[in-house]
Design a protein around this motif. Structure first.
Motif, PDB file in Angstrom:
ATOM      1  N   SER A   1     -15.531  41.551  -1.995  1.00  0.00           N
ATOM      2  CA  SER A   1     -15.985  42.761  -1.306  1.00  0.00           C
ATOM      3  C   SER A   1     -14.808  43.598  -0.825  1.00  0.00           C
ATOM      4  O   SER A   1     -14.839  44.832  -0.882  1.00  0.00           O
TER       5      SER A   1
ATOM      6  N   HIS B   1     -14.474  35.867  -9.076  1.00  0.00           N
ATOM      7  CA  HIS B   1     -15.429  35.251  -8.144  1.00  0.00           C
ATOM      8  C   HIS B   1     -16.313  34.243  -8.867  1.00  0.00           C
ATOM      9  O   HIS B   1     -16.544  33.122  -8.376  1.00  0.00           O
ATOM     10  N   LYS B   2     -16.782  34.617 -10.053  1.00  0.00           N
ATOM     11  CA  LYS B   2     -17.704  33.754 -10.790  1.00  0.00           C
ATOM     12  C   LYS B   2     -17.016  32.544 -11.412  1.00  0.00           C
ATOM     13  O   LYS B   2     -17.598  31.461 -11.478  1.00  0.00           O
TER      14      LYS B   2
ATOM     15  N   GLY C   1     -13.722  31.066  -8.276  1.00  0.00           N
ATOM     16  CA  GLY C   1     -14.060  30.838  -6.878  1.00  0.00           C
ATOM     17  C   GLY C   1     -13.426  31.809  -5.904  1.00  0.00           C
ATOM     18  O   GLY C   1     -13.343  31.506  -4.704  1.00  0.00           O
ATOM     19  N   LEU C   2     -12.973  32.965  -6.369  1.00  0.00           N
ATOM     20  CA  LEU C   2     -12.532  33.994  -5.426  1.00  0.00           C
ATOM     21  C   LEU C   2     -13.682  34.240  -4.443  1.00  0.00           C
ATOM     22  O   LEU C   2     -14.824  34.430  -4.854  1.00  0.00           O
ATOM     23  N   THR C   3     -13.382  34.237  -3.177  1.00  0.00           N
ATOM     24  CA  THR C   3     -14.447  34.290  -2.180  1.00  0.00           C
ATOM     25  C   THR C   3     -15.201  35.620  -2.231  1.00  0.00           C
ATOM     26  O   THR C   3     -14.650  36.650  -2.635  1.00  0.00           O
ATOM     27  N   ALA C   4     -16.451  35.577  -1.799  1.00  0.00           N
ATOM     28  CA  ALA C   4     -17.257  36.787  -1.734  1.00  0.00           C
ATOM     29  C   ALA C   4     -16.622  37.809  -0.806  1.00  0.00           C
ATOM     30  O   ALA C   4     -16.679  39.021  -1.051  1.00  0.00           O
ATOM     31  N   GLU C   5     -16.006  37.335   0.259  1.00  0.00           N
ATOM     32  CA  GLU C   5     -15.330  38.234   1.193  1.00  0.00           C
ATOM     33  C   GLU C   5     -14.167  38.961   0.519  1.00  0.00           C
ATOM     34  O   GLU C   5     -13.996  40.182   0.679  1.00  0.00           O
ATOM     35  N   SER C   6     -13.363  38.221  -0.255  1.00  0.00           N
ATOM     36  CA  SER C   6     -12.237  38.841  -0.964  1.00  0.00           C
ATOM     37  C   SER C   6     -12.733  39.813  -2.027  1.00  0.00           C
ATOM     38  O   SER C   6     -12.155  40.895  -2.218  1.00  0.00           O
TER      39      SER C   6
ATOM     40  N   LYS D   1      -7.508  33.444  -8.262  1.00  0.00           N
ATOM     41  CA  LYS D   1      -8.088  32.325  -7.509  1.00  0.00           C
ATOM     42  C   LYS D   1      -8.272  32.734  -6.050  1.00  0.00           C
ATOM     43  O   LYS D   1      -9.291  32.445  -5.424  1.00  0.00           O
ATOM     44  N   THR D   2      -7.261  33.379  -5.517  1.00  0.00           N
ATOM     45  CA  THR D   2      -7.306  34.005  -4.197  1.00  0.00           C
ATOM     46  C   THR D   2      -6.490  35.281  -4.302  1.00  0.00           C
ATOM     47  O   THR D   2      -5.784  35.499  -5.298  1.00  0.00           O
TER      48      THR D   2
END
Length: 353
Positions: free
Chosen positions: A284, A273-274, A277-282, A328-329
């Protein structure tokens, strides 16, 4: 289930597994068939396994003690000595009937005895079925340091019989499930989401084939782990260090491999995430999924510092750098990343909340 063809061997399932084994044994006419077990598989799996073998062969059973703590050179010496005393030669075969500790160690023993004899892996835990069944990694620990000694060498075949999972306690099953969840995170987002709905062992059994297919696809592209195969280590850089720390600490209860890796995947999810850019939603989603199945572990600042020191022994490291696999995702990883030291403490703080 259809067999999965890897680089130089096949993974066979259920009835096809025993058909393939019997055909191979009849063809090869081994001098002695050795079966390596631990005390659990000796009692719970060996009778069923032997009942499926057709033909008149000389068998010898070698038993080792179960558990990661016994995955060491001393155990190897004991097995090598037993092979020698029981008359093993280069035309013998070693069948490894057990979990990942036993198949890793047994594969290493076979690969080095008389410069290499044939071996077959029969994984009996979920972890060993979906992880150790493919890739040819054999080896042992050096003290508490995971998988420091070993070779990549392929078995003759791998036999996956999901009914063996019925002999396991639930903690062992859930440990293996962590590696299945990892396969979704690194390669297949729909698979990740499907696994989140799994409620029982019978549900897990339905997904074993998919996990092995995912790992096999990666390994075939990079047999010696020069590039893409490194993605299979997601969660393992921190996870292995945590596992080693809990293994060597008298004050800590030992964590199973999957329990430590699940924790590592949350921590490395935060780093993803940091940095990527892995999303905050992913993020969580990853944290909540693992914490819904794996107990939270307590860490002091001293624990964290000791764990970070152990990372320098990770086998993916190169030129003095600790290399990470991050996301990344979900389904899209990146390898060979270095992490600023302060982010590790942030990751543990995120885990603790």
């Amino acid at each position: 289930m259809n067999s999965i063809i890897s680089d130089s061997y096949a993974v066979h399932f259920n009835e096809k597994a025993f058909q393939s084994l019997n055909t191979h044994l009849a063809k090869m006419k081994y001098s002695i068939i050795f079966i390596l077990v631990d005390e659990n598989t000796h009692e719970l799996c060996l009778p069923q396994f032997m009942a499926e073998i057709n033909g008149d062969y000389q068998f010898e059973i070698i038993e080792i003690e179960s558990g990661e703590v016994n995955k060491n050179i001393e155990t190897c010496v004991g097995v090598w000595e037993a092979l020698s005393e029981l008359g093993a030669d280069r035309k013998s075969i070693l069948i490894n009937l057990g979990g990942g500790v036993l198949t890793d160690l047994g594969g290493f023993v076979a690969s080095t005895f008389k410069r290499g004899i044939d071996f077959i892996n029969v994984p009996t835990t979920l972890l060993s079925m979906v992880d150790a069944s493919v890739g040819g990694k054999t080896g042992i620990d050096l003290g508490a340091l995971k998988n420091q000694i070993g070779v990549i060498n392929q078995p003759v075949m791998v036999l996956v019989v999901p009914d063996f999972l019925d002999t396991l306690e639930n903690r062992q099953v859930i440990s293996g499930f962590a590696e299945m969840l990892k396969h979704g995170l690194i390669q297949d987002a729909p698979y990740w989401h499907a696994l989140k709905e799994v409620k029982s062992l019978e549900d897990m059994k339905k997904h074993i084939l998919t996990s092995i297919q995912i790992k096999n696809k990666v390994v075939l592209q990079d047999p010696t782990e020069q590039n893409i195969r490194k993605i299979l280590n997601y969660g393992h850089t921190l996870g292995h260090a945590i596992e080693s720390y809990f293994l060597e600490s008298d004050a800590k209860e030992m964590l199973l491999h999957g329990e430590a890796i699940a924790l590592g995947m949350i921590l490395e999810g935060y780093l993803s995430h940091k940095l990527l850019g892995l999303t905050a939603e992913s993020l969580s989603d990853i944290k909540n999924t693992f914490l819904s199945r794996y107990d939270k572990v307590e860490f002091s600042d001293n624990d964290i510092e000791s764990i970070l020191k152990l990372m320098k022994y990770d086998k993916k490291n190169s030129h003095g750098k600790v290399n990470f696999v991050l996301l990344k995702t979900i389904g899209s990883p990146q390898v060979d990343l270095q992490i600023p030291i302060e982010l590790f403490f942030e990751a543990f703080a995120y885990y603790k909340v």
